[in-house]
Design a protein around this motif. Sequence first.
Motif, PDB file in Angstrom:
ATOM      1  N   UNK A 103       0.872  -1.285  -0.030  1.00 49.72           N
ATOM      2  CA  UNK A 103      -0.090   0.240   0.051  1.00 49.72           C
ATOM      3  C   UNK A 103       0.822   1.175   0.045  1.00 49.72           C
ATOM      4  N   UNK A 104       0.956   1.958  -1.297  1.00 46.16           N
ATOM      5  CA  UNK A 104       1.705   3.133  -1.272  1.00 46.16           C
ATOM      6  C   UNK A 104       0.667   4.148  -1.423  1.00 46.16           C
ATOM      7  N   UNK A 105      -0.279   4.358  -0.750  1.00 45.58           N
ATOM      8  CA  UNK A 105      -1.287   5.230  -0.966  1.00 45.58           C
ATOM      9  C   UNK A 105      -2.546   5.026  -1.845  1.00 45.58           C
ATOM     10  N   UNK A 106      -2.307   3.717  -2.395  1.00 44.46           N
ATOM     11  CA  UNK A 106      -3.336   3.049  -3.175  1.00 44.46           C
ATOM     12  C   UNK A 106      -3.725   1.608  -2.714  1.00 44.46           C
ATOM     13  N   UNK A 107      -4.768   1.264  -2.114  1.00 39.00           N
ATOM     14  CA  UNK A 107      -4.963  -0.137  -1.614  1.00 39.00           C
ATOM     15  C   UNK A 107      -4.975  -1.015  -2.699  1.00 39.00           C
ATOM     16  N   UNK A 108      -4.908  -2.061  -2.395  1.00 36.63           N
ATOM     17  CA  UNK A 108      -5.079  -3.464  -3.456  1.00 36.63           C
ATOM     18  C   UNK A 108      -6.396  -3.307  -4.034  1.00 36.63           C
ATOM     19  N   UNK A 109      -7.515  -3.169  -3.115  1.00 35.98           N
ATOM     20  CA  UNK A 109      -8.934  -2.986  -3.552  1.00 35.98           C
ATOM     21  C   UNK A 109      -9.017  -1.782  -4.584  1.00 35.98           C
ATOM     22  N   UNK A 110      -8.440  -0.631  -4.258  1.00 37.55           N
ATOM     23  CA  UNK A 110      -8.527   0.526  -5.025  1.00 37.55           C
ATOM     24  C   UNK A 110      -8.102   0.093  -6.408  1.00 37.55           C
ATOM     25  N   UNK A 111      -6.867  -0.655  -6.569  1.00 37.30           N
ATOM     26  CA  UNK A 111      -6.190  -0.849  -7.660  1.00 37.30           C
ATOM     27  C   UNK A 111      -7.054  -1.736  -8.595  1.00 37.30           C
ATOM     28  N   UNK A 112      -7.599  -2.792  -8.043  1.00 37.03           N
ATOM     29  CA  UNK A 112      -8.329  -3.839  -8.810  1.00 37.03           C
ATOM     30  C   UNK A 112      -9.498  -3.305  -9.203  1.00 37.03           C
ATOM     31  N   UNK A 113     -10.424  -2.461  -8.433  1.00 37.43           N
ATOM     32  CA  UNK A 113     -11.342  -1.814  -8.819  1.00 37.43           C
ATOM     33  C   UNK A 113     -11.192  -0.956 -10.070  1.00 37.43           C
ATOM     34  N   UNK A 114     -10.098  -0.116  -9.868  1.00 38.33           N
ATOM     35  CA  UNK A 114      -9.818   0.871 -11.022  1.00 38.33           C
ATOM     36  C   UNK A 114      -9.681   0.045 -12.515  1.00 38.33           C
ATOM     37  N   UNK A 115      -9.096  -1.118 -12.089  1.00 39.47           N
ATOM     38  CA  UNK A 115      -8.901  -1.932 -13.414  1.00 39.47           C
ATOM     39  C   UNK A 115      -9.926  -2.803 -13.657  1.00 39.47           C
ATOM     40  N   UNK A 116     -11.117  -2.570 -13.132  1.00 37.98           N
ATOM     41  CA  UNK A 116     -12.370  -3.304 -13.463  1.00 37.98           C
ATOM     42  C   UNK A 116     -12.537  -4.583 -13.109  1.00 37.98           C
ATOM     43  N   UNK A 117     -11.840  -5.226 -11.823  1.00 34.15           N
ATOM     44  CA  UNK A 117     -12.098  -6.299 -11.524  1.00 34.15           C
ATOM     45  C   UNK A 117     -12.798  -6.212 -10.187  1.00 34.15           C
ATOM     46  N   UNK A 118     -13.665  -6.915  -9.676  1.00 29.68           N
ATOM     47  CA  UNK A 118     -14.550  -6.895  -8.561  1.00 29.68           C
ATOM     48  C   UNK A 118     -14.565  -8.310  -7.551  1.00 29.68           C
ATOM     49  N   UNK A 119     -13.768  -9.044  -8.146  1.00 29.51           N
ATOM     50  CA  UNK A 119     -13.585 -10.253  -7.287  1.00 29.51           C
ATOM     51  C   UNK A 119     -12.749 -10.219  -5.813  1.00 29.51           C
ATOM     52  N   UNK A 120     -12.707 -11.405  -5.171  1.00 25.38           N
ATOM     53  CA  UNK A 120     -11.958 -11.576  -4.042  1.00 25.38           C
ATOM     54  C   UNK A 120     -10.408 -11.572  -4.748  1.00 25.38           C
ATOM     55  N   UNK A 121      -9.379 -10.901  -3.907  1.00 23.10           N
ATOM     56  CA  UNK A 121      -7.955 -10.817  -4.574  1.00 23.10           C
ATOM     57  C   UNK A 121      -7.045 -11.297  -3.316  1.00 23.10           C
ATOM     58  N   UNK A 122      -5.843 -11.445  -3.760  1.00 23.98           N
ATOM     59  CA  UNK A 122      -4.912 -11.389  -2.969  1.00 23.98           C
ATOM     60  C   UNK A 122      -3.658 -11.186  -3.612  1.00 23.98           C
ATOM     61  N   UNK A 123      -2.591 -10.634  -3.066  1.00 26.94           N
ATOM     62  CA  UNK A 123      -1.434  -9.931  -3.748  1.00 26.94           C
ATOM     63  C   UNK A 123       0.007 -10.578  -2.954  1.00 26.94           C
ATOM     64  N   UNK A 124       1.109 -10.622  -3.909  1.00 24.29           N
ATOM     65  CA  UNK A 124       2.251 -11.006  -3.618  1.00 24.29           C
ATOM     66  C   UNK A 124       3.078  -9.829  -4.357  1.00 24.29           C
ATOM     67  N   UNK A 125       4.082  -9.093  -3.494  1.00 24.72           N
ATOM     68  CA  UNK A 125       5.139  -8.238  -4.172  1.00 24.72           C
ATOM     69  C   UNK A 125       6.394  -8.766  -3.701  1.00 24.72           C
ATOM     70  N   UNK A 126       7.323  -8.406  -4.543  1.00 29.71           N
ATOM     71  CA  UNK A 126       8.717  -8.784  -4.281  1.00 29.71           C
ATOM     72  C   UNK A 126       9.623  -7.643  -4.905  1.00 29.71           C
ATOM     73  N   UNK A 127      10.928  -7.513  -4.192  1.00 30.63           N
ATOM     74  CA  UNK A 127      11.755  -6.479  -4.738  1.00 30.63           C
ATOM     75  C   UNK A 127      13.103  -7.150  -4.933  1.00 30.63           C
ATOM     76  N   UNK A 128      13.879  -6.723  -5.751  1.00 28.14           N
ATOM     77  CA  UNK A 128      15.348  -7.215  -6.215  1.00 28.14           C
ATOM     78  C   UNK A 128      15.550  -8.410  -6.922  1.00 28.14           C
ATOM     79  N   UNK A 129      14.722  -9.355  -7.351  1.00 26.42           N
ATOM     80  CA  UNK A 129      14.994 -10.460  -7.766  1.00 26.42           C
ATOM     81  C   UNK A 129      14.827 -10.018  -9.604  1.00 26.42           C
TER      82      UNK A 129
END
Length: 188
Positions: A103-129
């Motif tokens: 969450x960098x000021x925009x939640x996962x729910x906000x991002x998927x809703x903006x993209x037009x997706x309205x189901x249940x969601x889960x997220x993984x993020x990674x950095x450096x790989x």
Amino acid sequence: MIGALMPPPQFWNTRLMQLLRSGFMILATTSLLAACTSIVPPAPGPGRSTSAPVQLTQGGILAAINGTRAANGKPPLRYNVKLEAAARSQANLMAAKDTLSHDLGVTLRQRVTTAGYDGAVGENVAGGQSTLDQAISGWLASPAHRDTLLSTRFQEFGLAVATVPANRSSKYRVYWAFIAGGPFEAWH
């Protein structure tokens, strides 16, 4: 798993705390494999610049994610371009802010809703790989990330990667976002 609306919010608060504890422990003990760790990407080959994001094909992404799921006895997921758009938004935001976060000021729910997706969601993020296989290995090494990647409650996913330009200093340089989605009913 942050951002999913079902099960109830108190479940997600508990999962968030588990994720935070798991992430901290993994960072402390397995810095080369954890999903939230820094791995220095290899130097670019001739004609390749580190300022360009890692290029992946949808077929390559499907093969990597579903190959991992198959190796763990899980059914394949479909690729969803709406979830990809939400993942791309997160990967780009992490690269722009050079910060690994859900969450960098925009939640996962906000991002998927903006993209037009309205189901249940889960997220993984990674950095450096520097490769998707490395990101997947990190997610598998973290119990909460592993649960999201291998959940049978999800039916589809989107994935994106973004890179901090080479002319900027960066903690992680390459940022990954994987968002899995499916029906809310699977969480009842």
